[in-house]
Motif scaffolding. Structure first.
Motif, short mmCIF file in Angstrom:
data_model
loop_
_atom_site.label_atom_id
_atom_site.label_comp_id
_atom_site.label_asym_id
_atom_site.label_seq_id
_atom_site.Cartn_x
_atom_site.Cartn_y
_atom_site.Cartn_z
N ILE A 115 0.85 -1.20 0.00
CA ILE A 115 0.00 0.00 0.00
C ILE A 115 0.88 1.25 0.00
CG2 ILE A 115 -1.61 1.37 1.41
CD1 ILE A 115 -2.87 -1.35 2.23
N ALA A 116 1.95 1.19 0.82
CA ALA A 116 2.85 2.34 0.91
C ALA A 116 3.49 2.60 -0.45
CB ALA A 116 3.93 2.08 1.96
N LEU A 118 2.36 1.71 -3.39
CA LEU A 118 1.34 2.16 -4.34
C LEU A 118 1.01 3.63 -4.10
CD1 LEU A 118 -0.51 1.08 -6.59
CD2 LEU A 118 -2.23 0.61 -4.83
N SER A 119 0.87 3.97 -2.80
CA SER A 119 0.56 5.37 -2.47
C SER A 119 1.66 6.28 -2.98
CB SER A 119 0.42 5.55 -0.95
OG SER A 119 -0.52 4.64 -0.48
N ALA A 120 2.92 5.85 -2.79
CA ALA A 120 4.05 6.67 -3.22
C ALA A 120 4.00 6.86 -4.74
CB ALA A 120 5.36 6.01 -2.81
N LEU A 122 1.37 6.65 -6.73
CA LEU A 122 0.24 7.50 -7.10
C LEU A 122 0.54 8.96 -6.81
CD1 LEU A 122 -2.79 5.36 -5.90
CD2 LEU A 122 -2.20 5.94 -8.25
N TRP A 123 1.20 9.18 -5.65
CA TRP A 123 1.51 10.55 -5.26
C TRP A 123 2.46 11.17 -6.28
CZ3 TRP A 123 5.91 13.31 -3.81
CH2 TRP A 123 5.66 14.56 -3.23
N TYR A 141 -4.61 17.29 1.89
CA TYR A 141 -4.21 15.93 2.26
C TYR A 141 -4.84 15.60 3.60
CZ TYR A 141 -0.91 18.48 5.17
OH TYR A 141 -0.37 19.32 6.08
N SER A 185 -10.92 4.70 3.93
CA SER A 185 -9.98 5.71 3.47
C SER A 185 -8.98 5.04 2.53
CB SER A 185 -9.25 6.30 4.68
OG SER A 185 -8.40 5.31 5.23
N ASP A 186 -8.06 5.83 2.01
CA ASP A 186 -7.05 5.25 1.12
C ASP A 186 -6.28 4.14 1.81
OD1 ASP A 186 -7.85 6.96 -0.76
OD2 ASP A 186 -6.21 8.41 -0.51
N ALA A 187 -6.15 4.28 3.12
CA ALA A 187 -5.41 3.26 3.88
C ALA A 187 -6.32 2.13 4.34
CB ALA A 187 -4.72 3.91 5.08
#
Lengths: 230, 196
Positions: A115-116, A118-120, A122-123, A141, A185-187
């Motif tokens: 997830i981390a 993927l989030s990175a 996407l960011w 944010y 949430s996203d998380a």
């Protein structure tokens, strides 16, 4: 199929059904098939008698063992001791016991890393289009601890296992008198609140119920001080 | 052979056990104790045909009911309560036996003491003899027969308990029957002799 094939097929079916007639679990139609066949088939009658005797022998009451009740009570006592010891352990440690739980923890960690990452990604991808600070000056944010919009009444935040079915989730929420007010949430965090303002739901018992469910990976109370006023 | 009261009794048993299990899911220890006491003798006798070691039987029963306590809330009533509990018991027992390195191959314990009357001695002899015949069957066939004849489960329920297709249950039952006919050819005569 000629007549003899037909007779053989009925014989085979009746022979296969005999145990389930003997133990009373055959359907009415199956039982009739066997009963009709037994009239004409000596082999099946003999087999039926044998199975009846075997069934009878296996169900003859064993000699009552002296102290059987006491043995059951002592065994139950040992089980309570084990359950009490298990329940006295902190939730995380309790869930972490056993190889299955260790595997589950490893899976959660791998998932968290995923997830981390993927989030990175996407960011990074969206960064040029994002305005970090909105025109009015409010940040766009949101941190994990910040209450999502619509979660003003949330008392609990929870992360659910992907294996939890919708039906199980509904049952769990109904049992705990909770509803989802925001999320995921996203998380993957859900915000939960009491089902109705008229039904006062104590957070701790609801938390205990959530935590005791293996489909809930994480459940923590929302810090009242951090919760936005309604 | 038609036995509707048996069906009614099974339904009533399931309703009663379902009500107990619902209470167990809410943490009711008294309901758990009632369920445990009801299953202890049945499970004990069933498991005693899988292993002769009493400490393993107790361990398997408690492992089973530990799961019942933990997972009672997840039971959705898709099967009979007894099918669900027996499925747990079967898996726990196999695990316990694997862990202990024991199978059902230990010699039959000779704990059938003479109790005096010829009738009781004959009963014991018959049970002992059938028990020995059963022990010559492979574990899966013996368990299938026990679940059907001692616990009264249907073919479909046994498939659920042993986590195998119904066709496998039928095949195991078939082979068990053929073997027992060879192992216990005089079961009828023995029964007759056993009568007073």
């Amino acid at each position: 199929m000629n007549q003899s094939d037909d007779a053989f097929s009925i014989h085979r079916r009746a022979w296969e059904l005999i145990p389930w007639v003997v133990n009373g679990r055959a359907s009415g139609e199956e039982r009739r098939t066997v009963e009709q066949h037994l009239v004409d088939c000596g082999d099946c009658r003999e087999e039926f008698d044998f199975q009846m005797r075997l069934h009878g022998a296996m169900n003859r009451p064993a000699q009552p063992e002296a102290g059987a009740d006491a043995a059951a009570a002592a065994s139950l006592q040992r089980l309570w001791q084990r359950i009490d010891e298990e329940e006295a352990l902190p939730v995380v440690r309790r869930r972490a016991s056993g190889s299955f739980a260790r595997g589950l923890l490893a899976a959660v960690l791998i998932e968290a890393v995923g997830i981390a990452a993927l989030s990175a990604a996407l960011w990074t991808r969206d960064a040029p289009r994002q305005t970090v600070v909105a025109a009015a000056g409010a940040p766009v944010y949101q941190t994990l601890s910040a209450a999502p919009e619509g979660a003003a009444h949330a008392t609990i935040r929870a992360v659910l296992a992907p294996t939890l079915t919708l039906g199980e989730l509904q049952a769990l929420l109904a049992q705990s008198h909770l509803q989802i007010v925001a999320g995921p949430s996203d998380a993957g965090v859900y915000s939960l609140a009491p089902l109705s303002v008229r039904v006062a739901v104590a957070t701790q018992p609801a938390l205990a119920q959530l935590r005791s469910n293996p489909g809930v990976r994480f459940a923590e109370p929302v810090d009242a001080a951090a919760r936005p006023s309604p | 052979m038609v036995n509707p009261p048996q069906v009614e009794a099974r339904t009533a048993d399931n309703d009663r056990e379902l009500a107990l299990l619902r209470r167990v899911a809410l943490g009711d220890r008294e309901a758990f104790g009632t369920l445990y006491s009801g299953y202890y003798p049945r499970l004990g006798r069933f498991l005693s045909r899988l292993t002769q070691r009493p400490e393993l039987i107790d361990e398997a029963i408690n492992d089973t009911f530990w799961v019942v306590w933990q997972k009672g809330g997840e039971f959705r009533g898709a099967s009979q309560v007894s099918t669900w509990i027996m499925g747990i018991a079967y898996r726990c027992t196999l695990k316990t036996l694997r862990r202990a390195g024991g199978t059902a191959t230990e010699p039959l314990s000779e704990d059938y003491e003479d109790t005096g009357t010829p009738e009781l001695q004959a009963e014991q002899e018959l049970r002992d003899w059938v028990g020995k015949g059963l022990r010559h069957l492979p574990q899966e066939q013996r368990t299938t027969l026990e679940l059907a004849y001692y616990m009264g489960h249907s073919c479909e329920e046994i498939g659920e308990i042993m986590e195998c297709p119904v066709s496998t249950v039928k095949a195991r039952m078939f082979h068990a029957r053929v073997k027992l006919r060879n192992l216990l050819p005089t079961l009828g005569g023995m029964t007759e002799r056993g009568k007073p």
